[in-house]
Design a protein around this motif. Structure first.
Motif, PDB file in Angstrom:
ATOM      1  N   ILE A 609       0.823  -1.312   0.024  1.00 28.00           N
ATOM      2  CA  ILE A 609      -0.126   0.126   0.100  1.00 28.00           C
ATOM      3  C   ILE A 609       0.884   1.253   0.002  1.00 28.00           C
ATOM      4  O   ILE A 609       1.715   1.163   0.990  1.00 28.00           O
ATOM      5  CB  ILE A 609      -0.796   0.152   1.233  1.00 28.00           C
ATOM      6  N   VAL A 610       0.772   2.122  -0.880  1.00 24.13           N
ATOM      7  CA  VAL A 610       1.575   3.213  -1.131  1.00 24.13           C
ATOM      8  C   VAL A 610       1.072   4.177   0.127  1.00 24.13           C
ATOM      9  O   VAL A 610      -0.055   4.609   0.255  1.00 24.13           O
ATOM     10  CB  VAL A 610       1.295   4.154  -2.554  1.00 24.13           C
ATOM     11  N   THR A 611       2.072   4.525   0.946  1.00 27.87           N
ATOM     12  CA  THR A 611       1.715   5.535   2.158  1.00 27.87           C
ATOM     13  C   THR A 611       3.048   6.664   2.050  1.00 27.87           C
ATOM     14  O   THR A 611       3.959   6.758   1.317  1.00 27.87           O
ATOM     15  CB  THR A 611       1.898   4.793   3.463  1.00 27.87           C
ATOM     16  N   TYR A 612       2.786   7.712   2.607  1.00 26.29           N
ATOM     17  CA  TYR A 612       3.723   8.885   2.950  1.00 26.29           C
ATOM     18  C   TYR A 612       4.188   9.069   4.160  1.00 26.29           C
ATOM     19  O   TYR A 612       3.694   9.844   5.024  1.00 26.29           O
ATOM     20  CB  TYR A 612       2.944  10.208   2.211  1.00 26.29           C
ATOM     21  N   SER A 613       5.526   8.789   4.423  1.00 31.12           N
ATOM     22  CA  SER A 613       6.034   8.743   5.445  1.00 31.12           C
ATOM     23  C   SER A 613       5.304   8.112   6.558  1.00 31.12           C
ATOM     24  O   SER A 613       4.885   9.122   7.661  1.00 31.12           O
ATOM     25  CB  SER A 613       6.706  10.240   5.941  1.00 31.12           C
ATOM     26  N   ALA A 614       4.591   7.017   6.335  1.00 35.92           N
ATOM     27  CA  ALA A 614       4.085   6.595   7.326  1.00 35.92           C
ATOM     28  C   ALA A 614       4.295   6.344   8.882  1.00 35.92           C
ATOM     29  O   ALA A 614       5.490   5.919   8.865  1.00 35.92           O
ATOM     30  CB  ALA A 614       3.175   5.265   6.872  1.00 35.92           C
ATOM     31  N   TYR A 639       3.168  18.748   5.296  1.00 34.34           N
ATOM     32  CA  TYR A 639       2.703  17.856   6.146  1.00 34.34           C
ATOM     33  C   TYR A 639       1.210  17.943   6.181  1.00 34.34           C
ATOM     34  O   TYR A 639       0.693  17.041   6.893  1.00 34.34           O
ATOM     35  CB  TYR A 639       3.112  18.363   7.741  1.00 34.34           C
ATOM     36  N   SER A 640       0.764  18.639   5.340  1.00 36.72           N
ATOM     37  CA  SER A 640      -0.752  18.506   5.229  1.00 36.72           C
ATOM     38  C   SER A 640      -1.387  17.714   4.092  1.00 36.72           C
ATOM     39  O   SER A 640      -1.056  18.163   3.024  1.00 36.72           O
ATOM     40  CB  SER A 640      -1.405  20.241   5.166  1.00 36.72           C
ATOM     41  N   LEU A 641      -1.844  16.538   4.315  1.00 39.48           N
ATOM     42  CA  LEU A 641      -2.049  15.697   3.453  1.00 39.48           C
ATOM     43  C   LEU A 641      -3.127  14.740   4.168  1.00 39.48           C
ATOM     44  O   LEU A 641      -3.392  14.621   5.383  1.00 39.48           O
ATOM     45  CB  LEU A 641      -1.127  14.869   2.953  1.00 39.48           C
ATOM     46  N   ASN A 642      -3.840  13.875   3.246  1.00 34.47           N
ATOM     47  CA  ASN A 642      -4.797  12.807   3.636  1.00 34.47           C
ATOM     48  C   ASN A 642      -4.308  11.594   4.174  1.00 34.47           C
ATOM     49  O   ASN A 642      -3.199  11.160   3.771  1.00 34.47           O
ATOM     50  CB  ASN A 642      -5.643  12.611   2.586  1.00 34.47           C
ATOM     51  N   SER A 643      -4.836  11.148   5.404  1.00 33.58           N
ATOM     52  CA  SER A 643      -4.642   9.934   5.969  1.00 33.58           C
ATOM     53  C   SER A 643      -5.615   9.006   5.380  1.00 33.58           C
ATOM     54  O   SER A 643      -6.653   9.737   4.989  1.00 33.58           O
ATOM     55  CB  SER A 643      -4.505   9.805   7.733  1.00 33.58           C
ATOM     56  N   VAL A 644      -5.569   7.750   5.367  1.00 28.94           N
ATOM     57  CA  VAL A 644      -6.452   7.161   4.606  1.00 28.94           C
ATOM     58  C   VAL A 644      -7.045   5.885   5.345  1.00 28.94           C
ATOM     59  O   VAL A 644      -6.339   5.251   6.135  1.00 28.94           O
ATOM     60  CB  VAL A 644      -5.856   6.279   3.146  1.00 28.94           C
ATOM     61  N   LEU A 645      -8.333   5.810   5.264  1.00 27.48           N
ATOM     62  CA  LEU A 645      -9.113   4.474   5.757  1.00 27.48           C
ATOM     63  C   LEU A 645      -9.363   3.508   4.794  1.00 27.48           C
ATOM     64  O   LEU A 645      -9.881   3.783   3.651  1.00 27.48           O
ATOM     65  CB  LEU A 645     -10.204   5.021   6.552  1.00 27.48           C
ATOM     66  N   ILE A 663      -2.868  16.959   9.668  1.00 23.05           N
ATOM     67  CA  ILE A 663      -1.659  17.629   9.580  1.00 23.05           C
ATOM     68  C   ILE A 663      -0.603  17.178  10.251  1.00 23.05           C
ATOM     69  O   ILE A 663      -0.665  17.072  11.606  1.00 23.05           O
ATOM     70  CB  ILE A 663      -1.914  19.053   9.993  1.00 23.05           C
ATOM     71  N   GLY A 664       0.721  16.570   9.835  1.00 19.45           N
ATOM     72  CA  GLY A 664       1.534  15.887  10.617  1.00 19.45           C
ATOM     73  C   GLY A 664       1.173  14.938  11.298  1.00 19.45           C
ATOM     74  O   GLY A 664       1.538  14.806  12.472  1.00 19.45           O
ATOM     75  N   CYS A 665       0.371  13.905  11.052  1.00 24.08           N
ATOM     76  CA  CYS A 665      -0.556  13.002  11.598  1.00 24.08           C
ATOM     77  C   CYS A 665       0.585  11.903  12.202  1.00 24.08           C
ATOM     78  O   CYS A 665       1.587  11.552  11.544  1.00 24.08           O
ATOM     79  CB  CYS A 665      -1.346  12.228  10.853  1.00 24.08           C
ATOM     80  N   TYR A 681      -6.938  11.291  16.121  1.00 20.44           N
ATOM     81  CA  TYR A 681      -5.617  11.390  15.631  1.00 20.44           C
ATOM     82  C   TYR A 681      -4.763  12.432  16.578  1.00 20.44           C
ATOM     83  O   TYR A 681      -5.629  13.560  16.723  1.00 20.44           O
ATOM     84  CB  TYR A 681      -5.434  11.574  14.060  1.00 20.44           C
ATOM     85  N   SER A 682      -3.491  12.297  16.550  1.00 19.18           N
ATOM     86  CA  SER A 682      -2.739  13.336  17.228  1.00 19.18           C
ATOM     87  C   SER A 682      -1.749  14.188  16.022  1.00 19.18           C
ATOM     88  O   SER A 682      -1.286  13.338  14.922  1.00 19.18           O
ATOM     89  CB  SER A 682      -1.964  12.857  18.030  1.00 19.18           C
ATOM     90  N   SER A 683      -1.462  15.047  16.195  1.00 18.03           N
ATOM     91  CA  SER A 683      -0.561  15.857  15.328  1.00 18.03           C
ATOM     92  C   SER A 683       0.817  16.289  15.994  1.00 18.03           C
ATOM     93  O   SER A 683       0.986  16.633  17.042  1.00 18.03           O
ATOM     94  CB  SER A 683      -1.077  17.344  14.788  1.00 18.03           C
TER      95      SER A 683
END
Length: 697
Positions: A609-614, A639-645, A663-665, A681-683
């Motif tokens: 699964i493609v993730t972004y600095s998970a 740092y502002s991007l979507n987390s995905v469910l 934001i920076g999740c 979620y925390s930032s």
């Protein structure tokens, strides 16, 4: 007993689709599923009509036909033909005589049959060993009845045939080899028609795909159950379920399932409840006559209770005992509809981690690991009306994580402090264990442990002994290959003491889990001082210590999450980024789901699964649906991007269903309060946390 049956009947009737007609047009996508078997089985309250008989096989009831059943008309009131619909079938077939074939169902145009129709020309399929054979030449040009066939499903030997009207009114077929449905076992099939494609799924397994004409007109059609309207090809097995689902893929509604052979969307009540006292006009075995429905919260299933029905009022569900376990027959299942923002929580500092836990007498609480050493970290208490409210501040040093655990009736919290590098020459710090004081109703300091930029704690029990393991990330600025430590609770001294040291490389996270009698511990190794391409290690407990079980190449691994779906065991890793030496970093990178191969005794790659600095994965379930949510933190620019469910889709693995702006999740946590379910979620970049409510239907 009468109240029990009445309660069960009300439940079943509320779930049953009663109409005899189906709206299949495109403007009608929300039309309810049509329980065709119920429609045929009980045209009136007196019971099934002549020619249909209730039989029991293996403690499960089905319908057997003694002759062709009159068709059900399916006129559509919509303006256009359907783009997609599903047919769900549950059947049992003992065997089929050689060179014979039987129709499970057929959909026919309402046209007058012409005189001089000839019998269907049986095709002999080519034997090329493929699961799916397509014979474009298998057309019947001279049969008037078959020129009016729109769609049919036919069984012969080890083959399953999908028949449909092709070009110029000719009947074409697609043949599925190796179906093996005539094996005296129950099976559930879903045939999904969508545009130019069709998909057939058997027992929630891997589907067969095939091309399909998109110009079929189902505007006015007649549905034949168990035949094509004639004696020849009459279905001789048992039918338990036959449901038409306009506008959607029914596979998603019944799969995955704990018992896929009997996955249920809508079962006729006559096949579920006792027929005692009813004049059904059908033969019932002595076993069926004595059948009863139990009602209660807990029931035992054993060979003694094989075939017993049980209604659980708390879950609003009906179960069937198969001799070893309860099979779900009907359940008021919750399904995730959408996610809505419930609370925006202003925090005193950026937050790296959230730990959700229960404290007796206090309810649900959350410990947040704040970055700031000045304000420290905070514990919040949940209120059903006001969400999380600040309860206690705790002094911490650049906290990175909290872990909650219990020993007996005592509640503890341990924090990962990481105050290395703030003072010149400092190479260690102290993480702290806090104990809940019933007297003061506060967490008070209990024990300190020397750590090295601790990133995570994991608590677990093995053979009634309590252990803690810390992820020591580095000593100073450069030394990442160091020991992480397993601590064991010493009852006489009432403290945790060093039990075992494990060599790690920039350790970021620990995950403990059990598979059968075996205990495992997996570390997320992130960096060895040169590259993020390092091995993470799975350990297994042997003779009182952890030993290497398997190594897996990871890329700045930041989190492991173990979860189970049925009997399948999975591990998913959050890969942060790829970096080597002084080269540029790559933040869009695959995180991977691994599945335990019981034969090879190894975790093998299941899905990328493609993730972004998970930096975190969280697994949870709602009803019979399973979900993963990833904390995407950085894409190389923002740092502002979507987390995905993601939702579990069986053979397709996990597919994205919701995109949540973050934001920076840094962390996701799932929790339930009352009848509602939430995500928080925390930032790590802004002083806030957000609570989302999961809306279900």
């Amino acid at each position: 007993m009468m109240s029990t049956l009445l309660l069960s009947q009300l439940l079943l009737l509320s779930l049953r689709a009663a109409p005899m007609t189906a709206n299949l047009g495109e403007p009608c996508p929300d039309f309810a599923p049509v329980d065709l078997l119920s429609t045929a089985l009980e045209k009136d309250a007196s019971g099934p009509i002549a020619g249909m008989h209730v039989r029991s096989s293996g403690g499960v009831r089905g319908v057997q036909f003694s002759g062709p059943y009159a068709p059900i008309n399916l006129p559509s009131n919509c303006d256009s033909t359907p783009k997609d619909f599903s047919v769900v079938i549950t059947l049992k077939m003992t065997r089929i005589a050689r060179k014979k074939s039987e129709y499970i169902f057929s959909m026919m145009e309402q046209k007058r049959a012409e005189q001089g129709a000839v019998e269907e020309q049986e095709k002999v399929e080519k034997q090329d060993g493929n699961n799916l054979q397509i014979d474009s030449r298998s057309r019947v040009h001279n049969n008037a009845e078959h020129r009016h066939l729109l769609l049919g499903l036919r069984l012969s030997g080890k083959r399953l045939h999908v028949l449909f009207r092709g070009q110029r009114g000719a009947t074409e077929q697609r043949v599925f080899q190796g179906a093996r449905l005539a094996d005296n076992r129950w099976h559930t099939l879903v045939l999904f028609i969508s545009g130019r494609h069709a998909r057939l799924t058997v027992d929630c397994g891997s589907p067969w795909e095939m091309p399909f004409p998109s110009d079929l007109n189902f505007y006015v059609s007649r549905f034949h159950i168990g035949s094509r309207g004639r004696w020849k090809g009459l279905f001789t097995g048992l039918l338990r379920q036959l449901v038409l689902v306009p506008g959607s893929d029914a596979t998603q509604k019944i799969c995955p399932s704990n018992h896929p052979q009997l996955s249920a969307l809508s079962i006729p009540p006559l096949l579920l409840l006792s027929a005692t006292g009813r004049n059904t006009g059908s033969h019932l075995t002595p076993y069926e006559t004595d059948e009863r429905v139990l009602v209660g919260l807990e029931r035992t299933c054993s060979e003694l209770f094989r075939g017993q029905m049980w209604f659980n009022p708390l879950r609003t569900a009906l179960y069937l005992c198969d001799g070893t376990s309860w099979i779900t027959v009907l359940e008021d299942r919750k399904r995730l509809d959408y996610v809505e923002e419930q609370q925006v929580l202003s925090t005193s500092s950026e937050t790296h981690d959230i730990e959700i836990f229960q404290v007796q007498g206090m309810g649900l609480m959350a410990a947040m690991a704040h970055r700031s050493s000045t304000s420290g970290s905070a514990v919040y208490q949940w209120s059903q009306h006001n969400g999380f409210q600040l309860y206690q501040n705790i002094s911490t040093q650049r906290a990175l994580a909290w872990k909650h655990f219990n020993m007996g009736k005592k509640t503890f919290l341990v924090v990962s402090n990481s105050d290395i590098g703030t003072n010149v020459g400092k190479e260690s710090d102290y993480s702290v264990i806090y104990k809940w004081s019933r007297k003061s109703k506060q967490f008070v300091q209990f024990q300190t442990l020397q750590t090295h930029c601790a990133r995570d704690w994991e608590a677990f029990k093995i053979h009634r002994h309590t252990y803690l393991v810390v992820a020591n990330h580095r000593i100073g600025d450069n030394n990442h290959t160091i020991d992480s430590v397993v601590y064991k609770w010493n009852r006489p001294t009432k403290s945790f003491e060093v039990h075992q040291k494990l060599r790690t490389s920039g350790a970021y996270d620990w995950e403990f889990f059990k598979v059968g009698p075996y205990h495992f511990l997996v570390v997320a190794n992130a960096f060895d001082g040169i590259t993020t391409s390092v091995d993470s290690v799975i350990y297994v407990w042997v003779d009182g210590n952890f030993r290497v079980f398997q190594t897996i190449k990871t890329f700045c691994a930041t989190d492991w999450e173990m979860f189970q779906i049925g009997s399948r065991v999975f591990l998913v890793v959050a890969n942060g980024h790829w970096l080597h030496g002084n080269g540029p970093g790559q933040y869009a990178i695959n995180s991977t789901v691994y599945e335990l191969d019981m034969t090879a005794r190894l975790f093998v790659r299941f899905q990328d699964i493609v993730t972004y600095s998970a930096v975190d994965w969280e697994f949870f379930s709602l009803g019979e649906d399973y979900f993963l949510v990833v904390a995407n933190s950085f894409n190389g620019e923002s740092y502002s991007l979507n987390s995905v469910l993601y939702r579990w889709q069986g053979y397709e693995g996990f597919i994205p269903v919701h995109f949540l702006p973050t934001i920076g999740c840094s962390d996701w946590e799932f929790f339930s309060a009352g009848r509602d379910s939430y995500l928080i979620y925390s930032s790590a970049k802004v002083p806030l946390a957000k609570v989302f409510k999961l809306k279900m239907y």
